[in-house]
Design a protein around this motif. Sequence first.
Motif, PDB file in Angstrom:
ATOM      1  N   LEU A  70     -26.682  14.332  48.551  1.00 59.81           N
ATOM      2  CA  LEU A  70     -26.552  12.874  48.583  1.00 59.81           C
ATOM      3  C   LEU A  70     -27.338  12.229  47.454  1.00 59.81           C
ATOM      4  CD1 LEU A  70     -26.630  11.966  52.357  1.00 59.81           C
ATOM      5  CD2 LEU A  70     -24.751  11.779  50.777  1.00 59.81           C
ATOM      6  N   TRP A 113     -26.273   9.637  44.561  1.00 62.46           N
ATOM      7  CA  TRP A 113     -26.892   8.313  44.603  1.00 62.46           C
ATOM      8  C   TRP A 113     -27.237   7.806  43.203  1.00 62.46           C
ATOM      9  CZ3 TRP A 113     -31.014   7.276  48.935  1.00 62.46           C
ATOM     10  CH2 TRP A 113     -31.132   5.907  49.118  1.00 62.46           C
ATOM     11  N   ALA A 152     -24.142  -1.108  53.569  1.00 61.72           N
ATOM     12  CA  ALA A 152     -23.961   0.124  52.796  1.00 61.72           C
ATOM     13  C   ALA A 152     -25.303   0.653  52.308  1.00 61.72           C
ATOM     14  CB  ALA A 152     -23.039  -0.147  51.619  1.00 61.72           C
ATOM     15  N   ARG A 181     -26.919   4.210  53.154  1.00 57.85           N
ATOM     16  CA  ARG A 181     -27.359   5.130  52.089  1.00 57.85           C
ATOM     17  C   ARG A 181     -28.767   5.621  52.356  1.00 57.85           C
ATOM     18  NH1 ARG A 181     -25.526   2.619  46.252  1.00 57.85           N
ATOM     19  NH2 ARG A 181     -23.289   2.891  46.516  1.00 57.85           N
ATOM     20  N   THR A 218     -19.640  12.288  56.987  1.00 62.46           N
ATOM     21  CA  THR A 218     -19.001  12.329  55.666  1.00 62.46           C
ATOM     22  C   THR A 218     -17.800  13.245  55.614  1.00 62.46           C
ATOM     23  OG1 THR A 218     -20.308  14.184  54.901  1.00 62.46           O
ATOM     24  CG2 THR A 218     -21.265  12.013  54.661  1.00 62.46           C
ATOM     25  N   TYR A 276     -19.990  11.272  49.495  1.00 62.37           N
ATOM     26  CA  TYR A 276     -19.925  10.170  50.451  1.00 62.37           C
ATOM     27  C   TYR A 276     -20.155   8.815  49.788  1.00 62.37           C
ATOM     28  CZ  TYR A 276     -21.194   7.514  54.631  1.00 62.37           C
ATOM     29  OH  TYR A 276     -21.280   6.592  55.618  1.00 62.37           O
ATOM     30  N   PHE A 277     -21.045   8.783  48.796  1.00 58.60           N
ATOM     31  CA  PHE A 277     -21.361   7.506  48.162  1.00 58.60           C
ATOM     32  C   PHE A 277     -20.256   7.144  47.180  1.00 58.60           C
ATOM     33  CE2 PHE A 277     -26.244   8.055  48.639  1.00 58.60           C
ATOM     34  CZ  PHE A 277     -26.072   8.043  49.999  1.00 58.60           C
ATOM     35  N   VAL A 282     -20.287   2.888  50.431  1.00 57.46           N
ATOM     36  CA  VAL A 282     -20.137   4.253  50.921  1.00 57.46           C
ATOM     37  C   VAL A 282     -18.729   4.423  51.476  1.00 57.46           C
ATOM     38  CG1 VAL A 282     -22.550   4.651  51.454  1.00 57.46           C
ATOM     39  CG2 VAL A 282     -21.073   3.614  53.163  1.00 57.46           C
ATOM     40  N   ASN A 283     -18.318   5.657  51.617  1.00 54.92           N
ATOM     41  CA  ASN A 283     -16.962   5.960  52.052  1.00 54.92           C
ATOM     42  C   ASN A 283     -16.936   6.040  53.579  1.00 54.92           C
ATOM     43  OD1 ASN A 283     -14.345   6.832  52.199  1.00 54.92           O
ATOM     44  ND2 ASN A 283     -14.893   8.975  51.900  1.00 54.92           N
TER      45      ASN A 283
END
Lengths: 411, 446
Positions: A118, A122, A140, A144, A191, A199-200, A205-206
């Motif tokens: 992650l 990021w 979001a 995160r 995720t 994911y980000f 974010v998704n």
Amino acid sequence: MTTRTPFDIPAHASTDDPRVTLDEQLGVFEPIPPYPPRTEREAEFYTLRDGEMFLNMGPQHPSTHGVLRVVLKIDGEKVVDLDPVLGYLHRGVEKLCENADYHQAICYTDPLEYISSLFCEWSPVMAFEKLLDVQVPRRAEYIRVLSGELNRIASHALFIGWFALDLGGLTPILWSFIERDEIVEMLAALTGQRMLFNYFRIGGVNGDLNHEFMSRLGTWMSKATHQINSNQALLNENEIFVRRARGLGVIDTATALQMCMTGPNLRATGVPFDIRRAHPYSIYPELDFDIPSRTEGDCLARYLLRMDEVKQSLRIIDQCLHRMPDGPVMAKLPRLIRPRPGRAYAAIEGPRGQYATYAISDGTDQPYRMRIHDPSFIHLQSVGLLTPGNLIADTMAIMASLDPIMGGVDK
Amino acid sequence: MTVVGRTWERLTIPGKILAVVIPLGAVLTAGLAILIAVIGGAVVQFLVDNLPLVRFVVAATIVLLMTVPSAFLIIYMEMKVIALMNLRYGPDRVGPFGSALSVVHGLKVLMKEDFTPTGADVPVFTLAPVVVYMSSVMSLLVLPFAPGLFGQDFNIGLLYFFAMGGLTVVGLLMAGWSSFNKYSLLGGLRSAAQVISYEIPLTLSVVGVILLAGTMSLNQIVLGQAGNLFDWYIWRQPLAFVVFFIAVTAEANRTPFDLTEADSEIVAGFATEYSGMRFGFFFFAEYVNVFIASGLTVAVFLGGWNAPFNWPWPVAVGLDPGSLGIGLLLLLTLGPPLAIVVLGLPFYLLNSRIRFWQALIIGFGLFNVIAVAAVLGLAFLSFDWVVGLLWFMGKTYVFVFTFVWMRGTLPRVRIDQLMGFAWKWLLPAALLNLFVTAFAILVLNR
């Protein structure tokens, strides 16, 4: 019939190769490069004094944490000098990113530090957001931070296991894997992936938090402190472990700063430098947490510091869960993004230290240049500084305590 | 085709096997009978004349054959116990609770390629596992398992034991030197340094016991601890026991002193270049060494095959049937049917598919098994060597468990800590123990 030059024989030929005679095979075992020394350092390193020998450790060795090759110059059990050889895992990630559009580039950075993916997402995401000048929704940002701190705990849990395994303990790695596996499973619920989350997204974010993630997180949080304490009790009070780790691989503050160390390795020398506080990003200024630091600078301090960080991460997760706002998790952005020409730099505090991305845009949909600063690579430099004078067994302990990930080192 | 050929074709496979085996067996039996009739007397006479030799050969064979199953058992125990400590299941596929896995491991090792690396010193490389294995097996020869149940009762038993233990290091050094691999060499040198250093406190720590017992024969030492729990030497030599146990752990190359095969440092130490059954020999030798270390600790300090309390062993099966009177008749006529019904009833009640007469058959079978087991068990327990063996094995496996436990929990020490511990702590402690014991014996005997 052709005449053979020394260059016909590969430097590390297989012993089963029928073209290689026995004498040549026996010569192959010395890890001396087949060309004349190129630098003074190389000439000095590959000259053996009386009683010394080379020991080629890696790239396939049980405890070099991936595919690192270390050429050790040893005198009996004592390591006289050491030369890390990198590049066995080089994939050209930076160049791959420059040939992909901004969304695709994030996928390539994922497997760099593959146990804390992650954070690898990021930093480039933040750099691209600066290029585009996007405002990320607050929900979001909270998600995160929440998922990032969970990943930090997972990474530190694995560090504890590896460190103990390199010191010869069998059980701690399996105990800490329980913790890590629960976190990885809950991140998979969030995720869709266990390791390379992807994911980000640029601008958020998704996908929002879901029920499975929240229920798993709640179950784990109720027993996390107890679990972490029981893992600690296995090692912290073990006389053999403490005696081996204390006073080993000591690095002082000045040297650590000269070697560009960051993260837990720097904080273990007494500098409470943390990018979350020093150059705040995301919602960290709003959260209440401490920056633990220790003054000893040895392997034990690095280990204990990571234990303290896990507790701070738990505090952060707790606060995130209490303050989580409602709202969207993605900013409104077009499908194809073309930032204005410019440069952006984004640094975050990963589990290993400063993880930074420097991106240059030329106005197209692909980054013109993308440079990734990886803490593992920086920290691996100081192995050569810390190890000489110690024993072979300590090489492993020092290397493990710096916690390098070869995916990030070789990029 | 002849008639014989057609008959042969019509036989099934078991029939073919029987058609070969029965005539062959008949011929062989006849031949054997003739052979026995001709030279049997001479052979028996030779055996009777050389009874100690025969006893030695039989004991050595049994000990050699015993190592493999006991190594299998300890390997399975280690896999399972460490798995439980690691919070995982461990072996659970082959056999009940995975207990046949170590046998399968053994077969796998047998079938693997036996590889000799280029540049290895072939004769030394080949002989090294044999030396290591044989030295383990040979030290097993003097271990007293039970009264009268030992390979050989040397009057220098302990000395022989340590001499054989010292031979192991020769094998490890041979393996390390001949493999033509730097990791192997480091492992061999480490084992040499370690075993030689720990041999000294190990030997010195039992000198106190030798002074107390007045003999070096292991059998005599065990006999000297006869009585109850407090006659064991561990109470008179507590310091020696601690020193001995630590040193014997190092001698057996077990965690936390397993530096010779430290996998995170020097790959597999002396065994790096070994594969197939040569590696298997090293592997077996390690686990036989664990058994030997535990057995020796038990024999020297924990009373060997002596029970921890004064129990009237062997069991006096004092049953006087006449005193029961009419009760005997009732017991014999009503007892068995009643027991059959009681044993069969649970099956009838718990499983609706079992009819009552089927349950009675099951009960009859169970009753027979239990009755025979009871009679045989009592009969065997009246032999003191069976009781002794049970006590010895029980105590020994407590120590085997301790070794496994240490492997599950402790990290590995460093080579300089290892050597420093031997010379700075264990050796002075062993010497102190020796002087105090000698002084006490001198004062008390005067």
